[in-house]
Design a protein around this motif. Structure first.
Motif, mmCIF file in Angstrom:
data_model
loop_
_atom_site.group_PDB
_atom_site.id
_atom_site.type_symbol
_atom_site.label_atom_id
_atom_site.label_comp_id
_atom_site.label_asym_id
_atom_site.label_seq_id
_atom_site.Cartn_x
_atom_site.Cartn_y
_atom_site.Cartn_z
ATOM 1 N N GLY A 24 94.032 41.086 -24.206
ATOM 2 C CA GLY A 24 94.658 42.233 -23.574
ATOM 3 C C GLY A 24 96.160 42.115 -23.365
ATOM 4 N N ASN A 25 96.744 40.966 -23.704
ATOM 5 C CA ASN A 25 98.182 40.759 -23.537
ATOM 6 C C ASN A 25 98.895 40.911 -24.879
ATOM 7 N N PRO A 26 99.876 41.804 -24.966
ATOM 8 C CA PRO A 26 100.581 42.000 -26.231
ATOM 9 C C PRO A 26 101.258 40.713 -26.713
ATOM 10 N N VAL A 27 101.217 40.513 -28.020
ATOM 11 C CA VAL A 27 101.891 39.368 -28.641
ATOM 12 C C VAL A 27 103.240 39.839 -29.148
ATOM 13 N N HIS A 28 104.288 39.180 -28.712
ATOM 14 C CA HIS A 28 105.648 39.477 -29.170
ATOM 15 C C HIS A 28 106.114 38.252 -29.940
ATOM 16 N N GLY A 29 106.022 38.313 -31.261
ATOM 17 C CA GLY A 29 106.402 37.169 -32.087
ATOM 18 C C GLY A 29 105.210 36.282 -32.373
ATOM 19 N N LYS A 30 104.880 35.377 -31.425
ATOM 20 C CA LYS A 30 103.745 34.486 -31.642
ATOM 21 C C LYS A 30 103.105 34.118 -30.308
ATOM 22 N N ALA A 31 101.844 33.651 -30.382
ATOM 23 C CA ALA A 31 101.129 33.214 -29.191
ATOM 24 C C ALA A 31 100.240 32.037 -29.564
ATOM 25 N N PHE A 32 100.124 31.082 -28.656
ATOM 26 C CA PHE A 32 99.297 29.900 -28.832
ATOM 27 C C PHE A 32 97.841 30.267 -28.566
ATOM 28 N N LEU A 33 96.940 29.784 -29.413
ATOM 29 C CA LEU A 33 95.512 30.029 -29.229
ATOM 30 C C LEU A 33 94.811 28.701 -28.966
ATOM 31 N N ASP A 34 94.117 28.604 -27.854
ATOM 32 C CA ASP A 34 93.307 27.441 -27.542
ATOM 33 C C ASP A 34 92.115 27.931 -26.744
ATOM 34 N N GLY A 35 90.934 27.657 -27.199
ATOM 35 C CA GLY A 35 89.730 28.148 -26.533
ATOM 36 C C GLY A 35 89.215 29.394 -27.227
ATOM 37 N N VAL A 36 88.568 30.263 -26.464
ATOM 38 C CA VAL A 36 87.975 31.486 -27.013
ATOM 39 C C VAL A 36 88.831 32.673 -26.582
ATOM 40 N N HIS A 37 89.178 33.527 -27.555
ATOM 41 C CA HIS A 37 90.051 34.665 -27.292
ATOM 42 C C HIS A 37 89.539 35.909 -27.996
ATOM 43 N N THR A 38 89.864 37.060 -27.417
ATOM 44 C CA THR A 38 89.655 38.344 -28.071
ATOM 45 C C THR A 38 91.007 38.781 -28.618
ATOM 46 N N VAL A 39 91.042 39.052 -29.920
ATOM 47 C CA VAL A 39 92.280 39.471 -30.578
ATOM 48 C C VAL A 39 92.101 40.907 -31.045
ATOM 49 N N ASP A 40 93.002 41.794 -30.602
ATOM 50 C CA ASP A 40 92.965 43.199 -31.000
ATOM 51 C C ASP A 40 94.145 43.507 -31.906
ATOM 52 N N ASN A 41 93.847 44.211 -32.995
ATOM 53 C CA ASN A 41 94.879 44.676 -33.918
ATOM 54 C C ASN A 41 94.548 46.129 -34.225
ATOM 55 N N GLY A 42 95.166 47.030 -33.480
ATOM 56 C CA GLY A 42 94.838 48.449 -33.642
ATOM 57 C C GLY A 42 93.395 48.674 -33.232
ATOM 58 N N SER A 43 92.584 49.231 -34.126
ATOM 59 C CA SER A 43 91.175 49.498 -33.815
ATOM 60 C C SER A 43 90.270 48.317 -34.160
ATOM 61 N N ARG A 44 90.843 47.239 -34.683
ATOM 62 C CA ARG A 44 90.065 46.052 -35.056
ATOM 63 C C ARG A 44 90.051 45.049 -33.920
ATOM 64 N N LYS A 45 88.897 44.420 -33.706
ATOM 65 C CA LYS A 45 88.761 43.411 -32.672
ATOM 66 C C LYS A 45 88.049 42.195 -33.280
#
Length: 56
Positions: A24-45
């Protein structure tokens, strides 16, 4: 773009029109991923799970 580095995983927003968000937090440039995350890209999850023992 999701990139597996030797010791970590990063997601990059390469200028997408819809934007990328992680947990739910917008990515500006890049973001570190560790663990389990939900990634949204437009209508794709997607659900991304990273664990140090799985990284190559």
């Amino acid at each position: 773009m999701i990139v597996n580095y030797p010791n970590d995983v990063w997601i990059y927003d390469l200028g997408s029109l819809a934007g990328i968000s992680v947990n739910g937090n917008p990515v500006h440039g890049k973001a570190f991923l560790d663990g389990v995350h939900t990634v949204d890209n437009g209508s794709r999850k997607i659900w991304k799970a990273t664990e140090e023992s799985l990284l190559i």
